[in-house]
Design a protein around this motif. Structure first.
Motif, mmCIF file in Angstrom:
data_model
loop_
_atom_site.group_PDB
_atom_site.id
_atom_site.type_symbol
_atom_site.label_atom_id
_atom_site.label_comp_id
_atom_site.label_asym_id
_atom_site.label_seq_id
_atom_site.Cartn_x
_atom_site.Cartn_y
_atom_site.Cartn_z
ATOM 1 N N ALA A 169 1.466 6.832 -8.421
ATOM 2 C CA ALA A 169 2.452 6.159 -7.912
ATOM 3 C C ALA A 169 3.654 5.618 -8.587
ATOM 4 O O ALA A 169 3.480 5.746 -10.072
ATOM 5 C CB ALA A 169 1.668 4.625 -7.421
ATOM 6 N N ASP A 227 6.298 -0.282 -1.531
ATOM 7 C CA ASP A 227 5.579 -1.029 -2.135
ATOM 8 C C ASP A 227 5.723 -2.551 -1.631
ATOM 9 O O ASP A 227 5.926 -3.454 -2.296
ATOM 10 C CB ASP A 227 5.878 -0.840 -3.676
ATOM 11 C CG ASP A 227 4.789 -1.536 -4.703
ATOM 12 O OD1 ASP A 227 3.988 -1.768 -4.187
ATOM 13 O OD2 ASP A 227 5.242 -1.365 -5.936
ATOM 14 N N HIS A 270 3.154 3.193 1.024
ATOM 15 C CA HIS A 270 2.839 2.269 -0.225
ATOM 16 C C HIS A 270 2.944 0.887 0.413
ATOM 17 O O HIS A 270 4.134 0.380 0.248
ATOM 18 C CB HIS A 270 3.321 2.545 -1.250
ATOM 19 C CG HIS A 270 2.927 2.047 -2.568
ATOM 20 N ND1 HIS A 270 3.317 2.480 -3.726
ATOM 21 C CD2 HIS A 270 2.448 0.700 -2.624
ATOM 22 C CE1 HIS A 270 2.813 1.726 -4.680
ATOM 23 N NE2 HIS A 270 2.038 0.746 -4.059
ATOM 24 N N GLU A 325 -4.952 1.551 -3.973
ATOM 25 C CA GLU A 325 -3.991 1.770 -5.041
ATOM 26 C C GLU A 325 -4.679 1.166 -6.321
ATOM 27 O O GLU A 325 -5.073 -0.184 -6.496
ATOM 28 C CB GLU A 325 -2.743 0.889 -5.183
ATOM 29 C CG GLU A 325 -1.910 1.192 -6.413
ATOM 30 C CD GLU A 325 -0.358 0.497 -6.347
ATOM 31 O OE1 GLU A 325 0.391 0.774 -7.071
ATOM 32 O OE2 GLU A 325 -0.449 -0.411 -5.455
ATOM 33 N N GLU A 333 4.834 10.144 -6.051
ATOM 34 C CA GLU A 333 5.508 9.275 -4.970
ATOM 35 C C GLU A 333 6.943 9.288 -5.570
ATOM 36 O O GLU A 333 7.452 8.481 -6.263
ATOM 37 C CB GLU A 333 5.001 7.905 -5.194
ATOM 38 C CG GLU A 333 5.313 6.874 -4.235
ATOM 39 C CD GLU A 333 4.587 5.585 -4.264
ATOM 40 O OE1 GLU A 333 3.791 5.237 -3.573
ATOM 41 O OE2 GLU A 333 5.004 4.748 -5.164
ATOM 42 N N VAL A 383 -2.439 5.995 -6.193
ATOM 43 C CA VAL A 383 -2.665 5.792 -4.951
ATOM 44 C C VAL A 383 -3.777 6.782 -4.357
ATOM 45 O O VAL A 383 -3.539 8.086 -4.443
ATOM 46 C CB VAL A 383 -1.418 5.793 -4.071
ATOM 47 C CG1 VAL A 383 -1.762 5.635 -2.450
ATOM 48 C CG2 VAL A 383 -0.420 4.412 -4.482
ATOM 49 N N THR A 404 -2.581 0.119 1.150
ATOM 50 C CA THR A 404 -2.915 0.364 -0.325
ATOM 51 C C THR A 404 -2.939 -0.560 -1.095
ATOM 52 O O THR A 404 -2.153 -0.807 -2.191
ATOM 53 C CB THR A 404 -1.826 1.477 -0.811
ATOM 54 O OG1 THR A 404 -0.322 1.183 -0.570
ATOM 55 C CG2 THR A 404 -1.666 3.101 -0.127
#
Length: 282
Positions: free
Chosen positions: A190, A248, A8, A65, A218, A78, A38
């Motif tokens: 996500a 992230d 991510h 995403e 996730e 995602v 993503t």
């Protein structure tokens, strides 16, 4: 045996501060074996990331995403191992792009009404070859000395529900799952820890998503707290979902989050990607 990954990651193609090529360099520096690009509602950075990864011997997974909404809560899905050239995906992403540009203009107008010195011309001039979004607006206000920090910009002005906030185009998470599948990818829910749902509500949503074909969750994420990871792993096992995980990473737009390690303790072994690749037929 100790290879690690990050599934991510964001680049300058959406709201990150590292270009796709710079992400590859940073991933190598951090000792990652693979990462998934993503970006939010765009695949514009994938070709550059894949080329840089191939040149440096780093595995890059094409991803996206997607922004969705479920019961008035923003939910992100995602997609991993997508085909970025897929016609249906490209058409839907064009809607996101058109809405985002109009949304920026509306937020700028609202900020001007609040007395801020900001124009679309200046904002886009300072962010060339970038998908301009809220973090860029926030950075502009801070760098121009009009607000003390990014947190204040979001908390008082452009965060969800604030006076200068403008909603964006969204689809349902079930539609996102279908779209990702049309693009040949696997659909991952996500960061479930961010939705502030009671476990019963989250479980109900996951059951709907599973019925729609959700592939994974996730479970390993930078902002998990308490029993979050344990709970999400249990959900994955109950509903036969793949485990996924990611930091992230957004670069300087989320300075506390580091690539691969999140807030310092994130650990995603390559075995997670091995299982995902097996399901994806890679």
């Amino acid at each position: 045996m100790n290879k690690t990954i990050d599934l991510h990651v964001h680049s300058t193609a959406s709201d990150g501060t590292f270009t796709p090529t710079e992400l590859v360099t940073e991933a190598k520096r951090c000792g990652l074996s693979a990462f998934a690009l993503t970006d939010h509602d765009t695949v514009d950075g994938i070709s550059e990331a894949l080329a840089a990864g191939e040149a440096s011997g780093l595995e890059v997974i094409p991803g996206v995403e997607l922004s969705t909404e479920y019961n008035e809560t923003e939910i992100h899905v995602v997609g991993l191992f997508i085909d970025p050239a897929n016609t249906e995906l490209q058409a839907e992403l064009a809607k996101f792009r058109d809405n985002r540009d109009n949304r920026n203009l509306k937020m700028i107008e609202k900020l001007q009404e609040e007395g801020f010195r900001i124009t679309a011309e200046d904002l886009y001039r300072l962010n060339p070859d970038t998908v301009v979004a809220r973090p860029h607006i926030a950075r502009y206000l801070v760098d121009s000395g009009q607000v003390k920090d990014l947190k204040t910009v979001f908390d008082k002005y452009i965060g969800d529900g604030c006076k200068c906030y403008v909603d964006r185009y969204k689809i349902t998470p079930m539609q996102a799952v279908a779209l990702i599948h049309q693009a040949g990818g696997l659909a991952i829910l996500a960061h479930p820890c961010l939705y502030k749902m009671k476990r019963a509500e989250l479980t109900a949503m996951i059951e709907e998503l599973v019925a729609a074909g959700l592939n994974g969750i996730e479970a390993v994420y930078s902002c998990n707290q308490g029993s979050d990871e344990k709970d999400f792993r249990a959900m994955a096992e109950k509903y036969h979902l793949l485990l996924s995980g990611g930091s992230d990473f957004h670069g300087e737009n989320k300075p506390a989050i580091k690539l691969g390690t999140g807030r310092g303790h994130l650990y995603i072994p390559y075995s997670v990607l091995t299982d995902i690749k097996a399901r994806a037929g890679k």
